[in-house]
Motif scaffolding. Structure first.
Motif, PDB file in Angstrom:
ATOM      1  N   GLY A   1       6.233  22.854 101.881  1.00 62.33           N
ATOM      2  CA  GLY A   1       5.107  23.381 102.711  1.00 62.33           C
ATOM      3  C   GLY A   1       5.726  23.491 104.379  1.00 62.33           C
ATOM      4  O   GLY A   1       5.149  24.422 104.977  1.00 62.33           O
ATOM      5  N   LEU A   2       6.352  22.354 104.697  1.00 62.32           N
ATOM      6  CA  LEU A   2       6.914  22.600 106.076  1.00 62.32           C
ATOM      7  C   LEU A   2       7.825  23.616 106.415  1.00 62.32           C
ATOM      8  O   LEU A   2       7.668  24.412 107.441  1.00 62.32           O
ATOM      9  N   THR A   3       8.539  24.008 105.508  1.00 58.54           N
ATOM     10  CA  THR A   3       9.352  25.116 105.726  1.00 58.54           C
ATOM     11  C   THR A   3       8.738  26.418 105.720  1.00 58.54           C
ATOM     12  O   THR A   3       9.022  27.460 106.702  1.00 58.54           O
ATOM     13  N   VAL A   4       7.622  26.327 105.045  1.00 58.07           N
ATOM     14  CA  VAL A   4       7.003  27.873 104.712  1.00 58.07           C
ATOM     15  C   VAL A   4       6.288  28.043 106.284  1.00 58.07           C
ATOM     16  O   VAL A   4       6.031  28.790 106.908  1.00 58.07           O
ATOM     17  N   LEU A   5       5.603  26.752 106.706  1.00 56.73           N
ATOM     18  CA  LEU A   5       5.078  26.852 108.197  1.00 56.73           C
ATOM     19  C   LEU A   5       6.081  26.889 109.256  1.00 56.73           C
ATOM     20  O   LEU A   5       5.677  27.846 110.111  1.00 56.73           O
ATOM     21  N   GLY A   6       7.563  26.878 108.846  1.00 54.83           N
ATOM     22  CA  GLY A   6       8.249  27.138 110.033  1.00 54.83           C
ATOM     23  C   GLY A   6       8.479  28.719 110.076  1.00 54.83           C
ATOM     24  O   GLY A   6       8.924  29.349 110.797  1.00 54.83           O
ATOM     25  N   GLY A   7       8.482  29.315 108.534  1.00 53.97           N
ATOM     26  CA  GLY A   7       8.527  30.973 108.493  1.00 53.97           C
ATOM     27  C   GLY A   7       7.260  31.452 109.062  1.00 53.97           C
ATOM     28  O   GLY A   7       7.387  32.326 109.788  1.00 53.97           O
ATOM     29  N   LEU A   8       6.146  30.946 108.823  1.00 52.14           N
ATOM     30  CA  LEU A   8       4.969  31.511 109.820  1.00 52.14           C
ATOM     31  C   LEU A   8       5.086  31.300 111.344  1.00 52.14           C
ATOM     32  O   LEU A   8       4.908  32.226 111.719  1.00 52.14           O
ATOM     33  N   SER A   9       5.729  30.482 111.483  1.00 52.82           N
ATOM     34  CA  SER A   9       5.807  30.108 113.051  1.00 52.82           C
ATOM     35  C   SER A   9       6.856  31.318 113.599  1.00 52.82           C
ATOM     36  O   SER A   9       6.662  31.442 114.885  1.00 52.82           O
ATOM     37  N   TRP A  10       7.978  31.318 112.776  1.00 49.12           N
ATOM     38  CA  TRP A  10       9.055  32.345 113.096  1.00 49.12           C
ATOM     39  C   TRP A  10       8.336  33.825 113.269  1.00 49.12           C
ATOM     40  O   TRP A  10       8.556  34.575 114.198  1.00 49.12           O
ATOM     41  N   ALA A  11       7.306  34.154 112.129  1.00 48.88           N
ATOM     42  CA  ALA A  11       6.837  35.327 112.320  1.00 48.88           C
ATOM     43  C   ALA A  11       5.966  35.658 113.543  1.00 48.88           C
ATOM     44  O   ALA A  11       5.959  36.797 114.226  1.00 48.88           O
ATOM     45  N   ALA A  12       5.179  34.740 113.878  1.00 55.18           N
ATOM     46  CA  ALA A  12       4.385  34.716 115.293  1.00 55.18           C
ATOM     47  C   ALA A  12       5.005  34.904 116.427  1.00 55.18           C
ATOM     48  O   ALA A  12       4.938  35.694 117.138  1.00 55.18           O
ATOM     49  N   GLY A  13       6.382  34.297 116.268  1.00 55.17           N
ATOM     50  CA  GLY A  13       7.342  34.313 117.447  1.00 55.17           C
ATOM     51  C   GLY A  13       7.863  35.698 117.605  1.00 55.17           C
ATOM     52  O   GLY A  13       8.092  36.419 118.531  1.00 55.17           O
ATOM     53  N   ASN A  14       8.085  36.372 116.485  1.00 57.88           N
ATOM     54  CA  ASN A  14       8.621  37.593 116.280  1.00 57.88           C
ATOM     55  C   ASN A  14       7.742  38.652 116.991  1.00 57.88           C
ATOM     56  O   ASN A  14       8.010  39.589 117.590  1.00 57.88           O
ATOM     57  N   ILE A  15       6.316  38.481 116.730  1.00 55.57           N
ATOM     58  CA  ILE A  15       5.480  39.356 117.202  1.00 55.57           C
ATOM     59  C   ILE A  15       5.232  39.137 118.692  1.00 55.57           C
ATOM     60  O   ILE A  15       5.109  40.191 119.446  1.00 55.57           O
ATOM     61  N   GLY A  16       5.241  37.929 119.248  1.00 56.52           N
ATOM     62  CA  GLY A  16       5.281  37.565 120.654  1.00 56.52           C
ATOM     63  C   GLY A  16       6.270  38.129 121.254  1.00 56.52           C
ATOM     64  O   GLY A  16       6.304  38.658 122.310  1.00 56.52           O
ATOM     65  N   GLY A  17       7.491  37.950 120.586  1.00 61.08           N
ATOM     66  CA  GLY A  17       8.838  38.717 121.483  1.00 61.08           C
ATOM     67  C   GLY A  17       8.897  40.056 121.621  1.00 61.08           C
ATOM     68  O   GLY A  17       9.103  40.759 122.485  1.00 61.08           O
ATOM     69  N   ARG A  18       8.079  40.818 120.337  1.00 60.26           N
ATOM     70  CA  ARG A  18       7.762  42.187 120.500  1.00 60.26           C
ATOM     71  C   ARG A  18       6.975  42.421 121.537  1.00 60.26           C
ATOM     72  O   ARG A  18       6.927  43.579 122.273  1.00 60.26           O
ATOM     73  N   LEU A  19       5.682  41.897 121.759  1.00 59.76           N
ATOM     74  CA  LEU A  19       4.815  42.369 122.635  1.00 59.76           C
ATOM     75  C   LEU A  19       4.982  41.731 124.146  1.00 59.76           C
ATOM     76  O   LEU A  19       4.537  42.405 124.912  1.00 59.76           O
ATOM     77  N   ALA A  20       5.980  41.016 124.104  1.00 64.84           N
ATOM     78  CA  ALA A  20       6.414  40.293 125.562  1.00 64.84           C
ATOM     79  C   ALA A  20       7.267  41.383 126.489  1.00 64.84           C
ATOM     80  O   ALA A  20       7.137  41.586 127.595  1.00 64.84           O
ATOM     81  N   ARG A  21       7.646  42.260 125.490  1.00 65.89           N
ATOM     82  CA  ARG A  21       8.253  43.756 126.036  1.00 65.89           C
ATOM     83  C   ARG A  21       9.264  43.330 127.224  1.00 65.89           C
ATOM     84  O   ARG A  21       8.821  43.631 128.618  1.00 65.89           O
ATOM     85  N   PRO A  22      10.436  42.455 127.091  1.00 62.95           N
ATOM     86  CA  PRO A  22      11.152  42.013 128.340  1.00 62.95           C
ATOM     87  C   PRO A  22      12.202  43.124 128.833  1.00 62.95           C
ATOM     88  O   PRO A  22      12.368  43.866 128.274  1.00 62.95           O
ATOM     89  N   ASP A  23      12.422  42.995 129.914  1.00 61.99           N
ATOM     90  CA  ASP A  23      13.309  44.075 130.656  1.00 61.99           C
ATOM     91  C   ASP A  23      14.898  43.646 130.011  1.00 61.99           C
ATOM     92  O   ASP A  23      15.720  44.508 130.208  1.00 61.99           O
ATOM     93  N   ASP A  24      15.128  42.436 129.822  1.00 61.11           N
ATOM     94  CA  ASP A  24      16.312  41.703 129.233  1.00 61.11           C
ATOM     95  C   ASP A  24      16.138  40.777 127.902  1.00 61.11           C
ATOM     96  O   ASP A  24      15.412  39.693 128.401  1.00 61.11           O
ATOM     97  N   SER A  25      16.242  41.480 126.625  1.00 63.64           N
ATOM     98  CA  SER A  25      16.094  40.453 125.722  1.00 63.64           C
ATOM     99  C   SER A  25      16.873  39.310 125.758  1.00 63.64           C
ATOM    100  O   SER A  25      16.341  38.220 125.420  1.00 63.64           O
ATOM    101  N   LEU A  26      18.163  39.189 126.204  1.00 62.76           N
ATOM    102  CA  LEU A  26      18.852  38.131 126.030  1.00 62.76           C
ATOM    103  C   LEU A  26      18.245  37.158 127.049  1.00 62.76           C
ATOM    104  O   LEU A  26      18.476  35.958 126.783  1.00 62.76           O
ATOM    105  N   ARG A  27      18.163  37.394 128.291  1.00 61.59           N
ATOM    106  CA  ARG A  27      17.499  36.664 129.173  1.00 61.59           C
ATOM    107  C   ARG A  27      16.125  35.885 128.918  1.00 61.59           C
ATOM    108  O   ARG A  27      15.742  34.719 129.042  1.00 61.59           O
ATOM    109  N   MET A  28      15.492  36.702 127.971  1.00 67.90           N
ATOM    110  CA  MET A  28      14.129  36.067 127.367  1.00 67.90           C
ATOM    111  C   MET A  28      14.403  34.912 126.525  1.00 67.90           C
ATOM    112  O   MET A  28      13.957  33.988 126.311  1.00 67.90           O
TER     113      MET A  28
END
Length: 331
Positions: free
Chosen positions: A149-176
């Motif tokens: 269950g903890l690992t599944v929660l980790g997967g959900l958090s990763w997914a939320a981070g994926n969406i956040g990283g996409r919407l953050a729209r950085p000028d440089d992904s590595l620096r973000m």
């Protein structure tokens, strides 16, 4: 998704599959929350000194840093500390892929083709087969529910981070990605102080000259350099120029590398069910990623104005995110 991006995604898959070996080496010596904090702390100071903060949408960057950097690793490291097998952890964490696809459809208004849906379902079927086989074969029973269950929660958090990283729209992904390490360090270290106590982390640092300490240092270096800087940096870049529904299923291949690496380095022998499941996962990923994307071409009216399709109702950033078009900011 171009051939170059597919190859880059496979490279990240390989790096992240080996991540789980590095985590196991680290957990054999460091407390879980302290290890998670240390992973980012070794990068945080040089980043603050030498790396300029990127141009980024701050609220989405914070979602990225919290989901991908903080909560994911708190859940994963704690689960593995509580007995989650290394190979099984590499599998269950990939629940991030379907979570990301669903979140992408809900919040980015991305569209999935029938081929992508079929490929994802096939890959998930392979994951379920491996998970059932591992739980049954290791006789974890009810005791496996908490770490899983903890690992599944980790997967959900990763997914939320994926969406956040996409919407953050950085000028440089590595620096973000590098600055994500700065933001993730304080809450992880605070969790270590509160839950594990200051003595636990200090004691692990004073015994680094032991065999487990030296191996843990090697694992820590791998996590910081290959898992975070290179792996997460490339992954964020791929999400910035492709639909999340096309990139995230590639992470379903991580368990294939993770289970294989656990066999080679830790002696975790894969069963027939795991091997069959891994083949199914590969087939599903291939079907989903190679599926022809749905056309997003807008129809033009007689005066050349955009058509009245659903995309025309989106604000510009969301429309570009749905189309997988990277934005190049000045500076």
């Amino acid at each position: 998704m171009s051939t170059r991006d597919r190859l880059l995604a496979l490279f990240v898959v390989f790096l992240w599959g080996l991540n789980f070996i590095a985590i196991r080496l680290g957990l054999d010596h460091f407390p879980p929350f302290f290890l998670a904090a240390l992973r980012f702390a070794v990068m945080a100071i040089p980043v603050m000194v030498f790396v300029r903060f990127p141009k980024v949408r701050v609220k989405w960057f914070l979602l990225y840093a919290t989901g991908f950097g903080t909560v994911q690793f708190m859940m994963l490291f704690l689960a593995m500390e509580l007995g989650m097998p290394t190979g099984l952890a590499s599998l269950v964490l990939q629940t991030s892929a379907p979570f990301t696809v669903v979140l992408g459809v809900l919040f980015l208004r991305e569209r999935m083709t029938a081929g992508q849906v079929i490929g994802l379902v096939i890959a998930l079927g392979g994951m379920v087969l491996i998970a059932v086989d591992r739980v049954h074969g290791t006789d974890l029973g009810v005791a496996a529910l908490l770490p899983i269950g903890l690992t599944v929660l980790g997967g959900l958090s990763w997914a939320a981070g994926n969406i956040g990283g996409r919407l953050a729209r950085p000028d440089d992904s590595l620096r973000m990605t590098l600055w994500m390490a700065v933001v993730a360090t304080p809450p992880l270290y605070l969790a270590s102080l509160v839950i594990e106590g200051p003595a636990a982390g200090f004691e692990s640092l004073t015994t680094l000259n032991t065999e487990t300490g030296l191996l843990a240092l090697g694992g820590l270096a791998y996590l910081a350099i290959f898992g975070t800087v290179i792996g997460a940096g490339l992954w964020t870049t791929l999400l910035g120029r492709n639909d999340a529904s096309r990139v995230s299923p590639m992470s379903l291949l991580v368990p294939v590398v993770g289970i294989s690496a656990a066999f080679v380095f830790l002696g975790e022998v894969p069963t027939v069910g795991e091997i069959v499941g891994a083949v199914i996962v590969v087939a599903g990923c291939a079907a989903g990623v190679m599926a022809r994307p749905r056309s997003r071409r807008r129809t033009a009216s007689a005066d050349g104005a955009p058509g009245s399709g659903a995309d025309s109702r989106l604000d510009e950033p969301t429309a570009l995110a749905c189309a997988g078009t990277p934005v190049r900011s000045g500076g």
